[in-house]
Design an enzyme around this catalytic site. Structure first.
Site, short mmCIF file in Angstrom:
data_model
loop_
_atom_site.label_atom_id
_atom_site.label_comp_id
_atom_site.label_asym_id
_atom_site.label_seq_id
_atom_site.Cartn_x
_atom_site.Cartn_y
_atom_site.Cartn_z
N ASP A 111 0.86 -1.19 0.00
CA ASP A 111 0.00 0.00 0.00
C ASP A 111 0.89 1.23 0.00
OD1 ASP A 111 -2.44 -1.41 0.12
OD2 ASP A 111 -2.32 -1.57 2.30
N ASP A 129 -7.04 -1.26 -4.57
CA ASP A 129 -8.09 -0.90 -3.62
C ASP A 129 -8.99 0.19 -4.21
OD1 ASP A 129 -6.89 -2.62 -1.74
OD2 ASP A 129 -5.74 -0.99 -0.84
#
Length: 152
Positions: A111, A129
């Protein structure tokens, strides 16, 4: 179908961006893009959103394979006649596969998009995401619009 191209595009951008983060940033470092709003932060997640189900990789493998199969089936059955649904499912498919690739090859998800919304420190996320969320929001919009049409 063009919707698979959308999925491939999401996967490519997701994996390239994650590769750049892994190769060029130390874990935990952060680069401000817009102070107090947007940062590029090298982060790893061994679970799902907000770190839930941490270190349950087999669960994610099984769920993702079932989910991807369902999305592909749904795309083949319904996306031919519904452009917005096809785009939505293409985004969702690309996002699911993008994070699945990380889980299989890294045993964690990379991330890096770190946002502060009105001083709320939003959990760090990635392109996959984002694609998943945008796809779901588009499906919700479509459902609302179809509900309004049905009432008319």
């Amino acid at each position: 179908m063009i919707y698979y191209v959308i999925a491939l595009f999401v996967i490519a951008i997701d994996q390239i961006s994650k590769w750049l983060i892994v190769k060029n940033m130390e874990l935990g470092t952060s680069i401000p893009i817009i102070d107090n709003v947007l940062y590029i932060t090298s982060h790893r997640n061994r679970g799902a959103a907000w770190g839930i189900l941490e270190n349950k990789m087999w669960f994610f493998y099984i769920i993702t394979v079932i989910f991807v199969a369902f999305i592909v089936f749904y795309m083949k059955k319904y996306a031919k006649t519904d452009k917005l649904l096809g785009i939505s499912l293409g985004l969702i498919l690309g996002g699911a596969i993008g994070n699945f690739i990380d889980r299989v090859f890294r045993q964690e998800v990379v991330d890096f998009i770190h946002v502060y919304i009105f001083s709320y420190n939003y959990p760090v996320f990635n392109i996959a995401d984002s694609a998943l969320c945008i796809g779901v929001v588009l499906i919700i919009i479509q459902t609302v619009l179809e509900g309004k049409k049905a009432k008319e």
